[in-house]
Design an enzyme around this catalytic site. Structure first.
Site, short mmCIF file in Angstrom:
data_model
loop_
_atom_site.label_atom_id
_atom_site.label_comp_id
_atom_site.label_asym_id
_atom_site.label_seq_id
_atom_site.Cartn_x
_atom_site.Cartn_y
_atom_site.Cartn_z
N ARG A 121 1.02 -1.20 -0.03
CA ARG A 121 -0.01 -0.44 0.04
C ARG A 121 0.93 1.20 -0.02
O ARG A 121 0.36 2.24 -0.04
CB ARG A 121 -0.81 0.00 1.48
CG ARG A 121 -1.73 -0.83 1.43
CD ARG A 121 -2.83 -1.53 -0.16
NE ARG A 121 -3.29 -2.47 0.04
CZ ARG A 121 -3.39 -3.43 -0.28
NH1 ARG A 121 -2.36 -3.65 -1.10
NH2 ARG A 121 -4.07 -4.70 -0.22
N GLU B 256 -6.27 4.55 6.02
CA GLU B 256 -5.63 4.00 4.43
C GLU B 256 -6.10 5.28 3.68
O GLU B 256 -4.72 5.89 2.54
CB GLU B 256 -6.23 3.04 3.85
CG GLU B 256 -5.21 2.94 2.43
CD GLU B 256 -5.39 1.09 2.45
OE1 GLU B 256 -6.25 1.03 1.02
OE2 GLU B 256 -5.91 0.15 3.24
N SER C 289 -11.51 -0.46 3.13
CA SER C 289 -10.65 -0.47 4.48
C SER C 289 -9.50 0.83 4.38
O SER C 289 -8.97 1.46 4.32
CB SER C 289 -9.19 -0.97 3.68
OG SER C 289 -9.90 -2.27 3.54
#
Length: 351
Positions: A160, A343, A239
Site C-alpha cells: 500500500r 489508509e 478499508s
C-alpha cells in the site's frame, strides 16, 4: 477545462464528506492537467489532486486552494500491453481487460476510484496488487517541471505504498502502463484463500476470467465494498486502516497480549511479510477490541458488513468520522499495543 469557484468537494468523494474548494478545475486532457498544476505552482496556490475520490478524507472546512479533478480518458490495448489514462474509471478498465481475455487485474474488480490512483496506493485485494503488472507510470514532475516515465522499479512499490505516496507533492500521475497475460481466457493463479474457497478451487489454480471477476465482485458486495448510492455501508473509503506489519519482536509481544486476554486457544492472524516481519489483520484487531460490525450510535459508524470500513450513514461530518476513527485507534492500541494507520489520504485534518 471547467473552472468553478467555492465548489463543494463532498460529492466528489465516496465518503460524501468535506467542505468546498476555493477553486475547482476539471481537466480532460494531459495538457490541461499539466497547465493547471503549473498555474498552481507558479502562483504558490495549494493544490489538491482528485481522481475517483475513493481514498480521500477532506476536512469540514474544505480546501483553500485549487482542487484539480483529473477526468482524462484513454484505454489503449496492444496485444497484452495496456495503457490507461489517469482519469479512467478503474472498475470499467478491469471489466474491459476481462472481456479482452487478459489476466492480471481481474481480482481487483470492484475497487472504486481512478486508474491514476492505483500506483500511488499500490492498490491490491484478493491476492493481486497493481505493482505486479504495472510496467511504467507516466507522470508530471513538479520539481523538474517535466513529464517523466518511471519504471516499475523506480516506482518503489511496497505494501500500500509507492514513491508517489512517499513524496505526494512531487508527481501527478498522467498514464499507467500494464503488462497483462494471455492465458487462453483463464485468470492468473488464484492466491487468496477466501477467493479460492468461493470458487471451489485450490490456491494456485486458474479459473475463467469471468468467474474470477464475478466472484470477487460478489465477495466485495457482501462486505459493502462495491459502490451503491442506496447502501450507506458503501459510503466509505473501503478499508480505512492498513493491515499492520510487525517485526518478530513486535509480533511476539502482540501474541503474548492476545494469549493473556483471550487464552491460548485464540491465535491471531499471521501472514509472512518478508524476512523478520509478519502481517496481521486490522479487521481482526478491530473486532476483538470490541468494535464489531455496525458499531456506533452517531452518523458515522462501522459498516454493518465489514469492520474495516468506517461509514457515513447519511448526515455525518468529517469530524464525526474522525472521532470514530480515533476511538477505534485508541481501543486497538490499548488492547493489543498496536497503532493502526489510516489508509485514506487526509486533507486539512489528521487522526
Amino acid at each position: 477545462m471547467q473552472v468553478l469557484h467555492d465548489a463543494p468537494l463532498a460529492p466528489l468523494t465516496t465518503f460524501r464528506l468535506g467542505g468546498p474548494a476555493t477553486r475547482l478545475v476539471t481537466a480532460t486532457t494531459d495538457a490541461e492537467v499539466i497547465a493547471a498544476v503549473r498555474e498552481a505552482d507558479d502562483t504558490g496556490t495549494p493544490l489538491l489532486v482528485i481522481g475517483g475520490g475513493s481514498n480521500l478524507v477532506i476536512g469540514d472546512q474544505g480546501f483553500e486552494g485549487t482542487a484539480l479533478v483529473i477526468a482524462t480518458k484513454g484505454f489503449t490495448l496492444r496485444g497484452t500491453r495496456l495503457e490507461l489514462a489517469a482519469g479512467e474509471v478503474w472498475t470499467d478498465a478491469v471489466a474491459r481487460t476481462v472481456e479482452a481475455g487478459l489476466a492480471g487485474v481481474e481480482c481487483l474488480a470492484g475497487i472504486p476510484g481512478s486508474a491514476g490512483a492505483t500506483p500511488i496506493q499500490n492498490v491490491g485485494a484478493y491476492g493481486q496488487e497493481v505493482s505486479s503488472t504495472i510496467t511504467e507510470v507516466v507522470a508530471y514532475d513538479r520539481t523538474t517541471r517535466e513529464t517523466v516515465t518511471l519504471t516499475n522499479t523506480e516506482c518503489a512499490f511496497s505494501y500500500r505504498h509507492s514513491r508517489f505516496k512517499e513524496d505526494p507533492r512531487r508527481y501527478v500521475v498522467l498514464r499507467v502502463r500494464f503488462a497483462l497475460e494471455d492465458a487462453d481466457g483463464l485468470s492468473a493463479p488464484i492466491k487468496y484463500a477466501e477467493t479460492a474457497r468461493a470458487l471451489g478451487v485450490e490456491p494456485g489454480d486458474r479459473v475463467s476470467l469471468a468467474a474470477a471477476r464475478e466472484t470477487v465482485l460478489k465477495l466485495r458486495s457482501g462486505k459493502g465494498m462495491v459502490l451503491d448510492p442506496e447502501d450507506h455501508d458503501t459510503w466509505s473509503a473501503g478499508s480505512f486502516f492498513t493491515n499492520p506489519i510487525l517485526t518478530d519482536e513486535e509480533f511476539e509481544a502482540f501474541h503474548a497480549r492476545v494469549e493473556q486476554r483471550f487464552g491460548a486457544d485464540v491465535q491471531p492472524p499471521a501472514y509472512p511479510a518478508g524476512e523478520g516481519h509478519t502481517k496481521t489483520s486490522a479487521a481482526w484487531l478491530i473486532d476483538k477490541a470490541g468494535f464489531t460490525k455496525g458499531y456506533g450510535t452517531g452518523p458515522a459508524r462501522i459498516s454493518t458488513k465489514h469492520t474495516l470500513a468506517l461509514t457515513n450513514r447519511g448526515s455525518a461530518t468529517t469530524e464525526d468520522l474522525l472521532t470514530l476513527a480515533r476511538e477505534v485507534v485508541t481501543g486497538v492500541r490499548e488492547t493489543f499495543g498496536i497503532t493502526l494507520v489510516n489508509e485514506p489520504v487526509t486533507v486539512g485534518v489528521s487522526l
